[in-house]
Design an enzyme around this catalytic site. Structure first.
Site, short mmCIF file in Angstrom:
data_model
loop_
_atom_site.label_atom_id
_atom_site.label_comp_id
_atom_site.label_asym_id
_atom_site.label_seq_id
_atom_site.Cartn_x
_atom_site.Cartn_y
_atom_site.Cartn_z
N GLU A 528 -30.82 -44.78 -17.54
CA GLU A 528 -31.87 -43.83 -17.91
C GLU A 528 -32.31 -44.14 -19.32
OE1 GLU A 528 -32.60 -39.01 -18.62
OE2 GLU A 528 -30.72 -39.72 -17.76
N ASN A 589 -37.83 -41.03 -18.69
CA ASN A 589 -38.25 -39.65 -18.46
C ASN A 589 -39.78 -39.54 -18.61
OD1 ASN A 589 -35.73 -37.83 -18.21
ND2 ASN A 589 -35.24 -39.19 -19.93
N GLU A 621 -38.18 -40.30 -13.91
CA GLU A 621 -37.41 -39.06 -13.87
C GLU A 621 -38.29 -37.90 -14.35
OE1 GLU A 621 -33.54 -39.08 -15.46
OE2 GLU A 621 -32.98 -41.02 -14.59
N ASP A 650 -35.10 -34.59 -11.93
CA ASP A 650 -34.09 -34.37 -12.95
C ASP A 650 -33.78 -32.88 -13.06
OD1 ASP A 650 -32.31 -35.07 -14.86
OD2 ASP A 650 -33.78 -35.47 -16.44
N GLU A 714 -25.10 -35.21 -13.10
CA GLU A 714 -25.30 -35.38 -14.54
C GLU A 714 -24.22 -34.63 -15.32
OE1 GLU A 714 -29.90 -35.75 -15.51
OE2 GLU A 714 -29.47 -33.84 -14.56
#
Length: 760
Positions: A528, A589, A621, A650, A714
């Site tokens: 990520e 993201n 994401e 997410d 996560e």
């Protein structure tokens, strides 16, 4: 005191006296009962009543000094007329049945009354300041006076002077004064633009004098017998007009009444022609008559010509005045919304700060740029006009709504008793309903600041701006009042946003990568990408500080573009160096603002093409709130899905529509939010806490299996959490226990070691 509360008793009394005089005359004419001297009682009674009305006005009503002087003189005038005609009435009863000649004392008092009334009328201010206007008005009034006076003289006094009946000098003088008062009153009131005396009151006083015209007609037509109806029927009307004038003055406030009657001189010139035409049938030669007719035609044509010019000039002046008002409005109001603009706002705010304290509301629309960029400027303009309407309704009579520019608005509270919080809440309540013809739901952040008299204008505006920024920090769609101590942290945050543009250009941003690992083998299967900012003086700035600033300033779009391109470039390098099994997914993201950017899909295509990265290796994401942003976002996501780009939800489970979203959103991966992982290893099996926490994690896993989606847990912070997640069926996870975010070089070293291990 208003006119409705003014006493009516004096008006009623004078009307009753006038009606009684008329009724007596009818009865006397039909029966002949009673002395004719009774006719002389009506006027002194009416004049005394009018004088009492004026005295009551002076005693009880609030009057300016010029108005008090005028009505004091009119009280004396009515009183003098009453005394004069009382003496005449005494003489009438004494000399009956012969009608009396007006005694010198009676004539003196009555004449004094007329002179005082004319003096009072002459002292009324016209509201003229320049000498040029004063001379022009004297000229116009002189034309009007002599024009109207000629008509009254020809048809009123002249027949009495030249007739067979011999009239007393007193009667002729008093009638002449009556005409002078009437003409003077008419010309005077026609040129008063405003002042302390009511215009209708002045007209009624002028009509008192015009009653003399009726008396003259009766005298000419009836001779001595005409004196009886004149005294009983016509003359008592004058005190009634006087009492009505007094009542009209009650509660009158001095104000401008606009343009004066500049048509009167033209009417007077035309009136002079009437006596000329009247003498044509007399003993004149045909040449004399021709000259008179020609003179009348010429003066008539000149009058018409002048009147046409006057009307044209008046039209041009109206157009000029309307143009000036329009230009003034355009200079002080916003062209799109019609609200006051920044210049008018600062002027009114400065005036209010000089006079006393002031309260200001700064209103900023949340995420307006996204709507403007995604739906177009026309839709944005319609929305701004709808917002302006909301501010007008919300401010109401308590405030001045303003558009400062763009999507920034303000409200200046003009009613000191009204709280800024009250107006702010009215505005925010109105934003709960869709706006404009496009039915858009928007929110606003409102900052409130109040300052006492003498506070610098810019300081008050800075305080309101700080409060508005604080409202945005609290989650938007909120209002915050400025308080001492609020400025430093908010200013630092605002300055941080201002430095971000420089930092982007200076290359101070970089990307750190947090591995996504297999919970069974510990292998890195994806990364990520996370933005990091190394400030030259402050060092590493946490994302929790600069990401909100980037969102509020719109810089999240270029920052997100940088992260996207960097992730694609680095993932392509790892793919080339370590093979397809090293990094199977690379995920930057993506914010809601990026999804509303019309160039976002093109940016993704360009980043993939420039890096040479296959589209199925890129995982964008998105949070649930970003994925629930309307038709524009849905269209963007479908286009990305068609390119082969995968998407991950997410923080899954924290939103309000997670289950329904899975049916409409083209997601490939679900990332279980950290809040459902925290403490999952601490709860003893069989307890309500453990059952609830594990039920959510198990439900997410079952949903993903049913829909064929991948899952990532996560926020894993210890091995016990990893073990419990493995028991629930999870195979991929990320968190500080597995690996922290790291620069690309460190992750490259981990991938190299992993590759060597796999090769061995």
């Amino acid at each position: 005191m208003t006119a409705e509360r003014a006493p009516m008793r004096h008006v009623v009394a004078t009307l009753v006296i006038a009606a009684a005089g008329a009724l007596w005359f009818v009865v006397w004419m039909l029966t002949g009962v009673g002395p004719a001297a009774v006719a002389f009682l009506a006027l002194p009674l009416g004049a005394a009543t009018a004088a009492a009305a004026a005295f009551d006005l002076l005693r009880r009503a609030p009057l300016s000094r010029p108005a008090r002087r005028f009505w004091r003189l009119m009280t004396v005038a009515f009183g003098a007329l009453g005394v004069g005609y009382t003496i005449l009435a005494v003489a009438a009863f004494r000399d009956a049945p012969v009608l009396p000649v007006m005694p010198p004392a009676a004539a003196a008092f009555a004449g004094a009354g007329f002179l005082v009334a004319m003096w009072a009328m002459g002292r009324v201010p016209l509201g003229i300041t320049s000498s040029g206007d004063r001379w022009r008005q004297w000229l116009d009034r002189s034309i009007a006076f002599f024009g109207c006076g000629t008509v009254l003289f020809h048809f009123g006094l002249a027949p009495m002077i030249s007739g067979d009946q011999v009239w007393s000098v007193q009667a002729l003088i008093l009638l002449g004064m009556s005409f002078a008062l009437a003409i003077g009153g008419i010309t005077k009131v026609s040129y008063i633009r405003g002042g302390p005396i009511d215009r209708v009151s002045l007209r009624l006083i002028g009509l008192c004098g015009l009653v003399g015209a009726g008396v003259a007609v009766l005298m000419v037509l009836g001779g001595d017998p005409g004196t009886i109806p004149a005294q009983a029927v016509v003359m008592p009307i004058a005190p009634a007009f006087g009492a009505l004038a007094v009542r009209r003055q009650w509660g009158f406030t001095e104000a401008s009444v606009g343009r004066s009657n500049t048509w009167l001189p033209y009417l007077a010139v035309a009136a002079v022609d009437v006596p000329l035409i009247a003498v044509i049938p007399g003993a004149l030669t045909w040449t004399d008559k021709l000259v008179i007719v020609a003179s009348v035609c010429v003066t008539g044509l000149v009058t018409i010509r002048q009147y046409v010019v006057f009307r044209e000039n008046a039209r041009l002046l109206r157009e000029k005045r309307a143009s000036e008002e329009r230009l003034q409005h355009e200079a002080t109001h916003d062209g799109l919304t019609g609200l006051a603009n920044r210049a008018l706002f600062r002027r009114r705010l400065g005036e209010q700060l000089e006079a006393g304290g002031a309260t200001v509301l700064l209103v900023d629309l949340d995420d307006f740029k996204i709507i403007n960029d995604s739906l177009g400027h026309d839709v944005g303009d319609h929305l701004l006009m709808a917002v302006a309407s909301v501010l007008r309704d919300g401010a109401g009579p308590d405030g001045l709504p303003v558009r400062l520019g763009g999507d920034e608005f303000a409200v200046l509270i003009t009613e000191p008793a009204v709280l800024g919080e009250t107006v702010a809440q009215r505005i925010l309540d109105a934003f709960t309903c869709p706006l404009s013809e496009h039915r858009l739901l928007v929110h606003a952040s409102v900052g409130i600041a109040t300052a006492p008299a003498g506070t610098p204008l810019d300081r008050l505006l800075r305080d309101a701006d700080v409060a508005m920024y604080a409202a945005k920090e609290r989650g938007k769609n909120n209002w915050v009042r400025y308080r001492d101590g609020m400025r430093p942290p908010v200013v630092v945050h605002a300055q941080l946003g201002g430095e971000m543009r420089r930092a982007l250009d200076a290359g101070e941003f970089t990307v750190h990568y947090q591995p996504i690992m297999s919970l069974h083998t510990g292998r890195i299967v994806g990364v990520e990408g996370l933005a990091r900012w190394r400030h030259p003086t402050r060092g590493m700035i946490p994302p929790a500080e600069f990401i909100p600033a980037a969102e509020s300033t719109g810089l999240i779009v270029p920052l997100g573009r940088f992260v996207l391109r960097e992730v694609c470039r680095q993932a392509a390098l790892w793919l080339a160096e370590f093979g397809p099994d090293a990094v199977q997914k690379a995920g930057p993201n993506v914010s809601a603002r990026q999804l509303h950017d019309p160039d976002f899909v093109a940016d993704v295509q360009a980043a993939l093409a420039d890096a040479g990265l296959p589209a199925d290796r890129l995982v964008l994401e998105l949070t649930e709130s970003a994925a629930l942003r309307g038709q524009q976002v849905s269209r963007t996501l479908r286009e990305l899905h068609a390119l082969g780009v995968r998407m991950a939800l997410d923080d899954f489970g924290t939103g309000e529509s997670s289950l329904s979203l899975l049916r409409a959103f083209p997601a490939a991966i679900i990332k279980l939010d950290k809040s459902f992982v925290d403490g999952i290893e601490l709860d003893a099996p069989g307890t309500p806490e453990a059952d609830a926490r594990q039920a959510v994690a198990r439900a997410v896993m079952q949903l993903s299996l049913a829909l064929g989606l991948g899952t990532v847990a996560e926020g894993i912070e210890n091995q016990q959490q990893a073990d419990r997640l493995i028991e629930l069926g999870y195979s991929l996870g990320q968190g500080y226990h597995l690996a922290r975010p790291m620069p690309a070089a460190e992750l490259t070293a981990l991938l190299a070691a992993q590759h060597l291990t796999a090769a061995a």
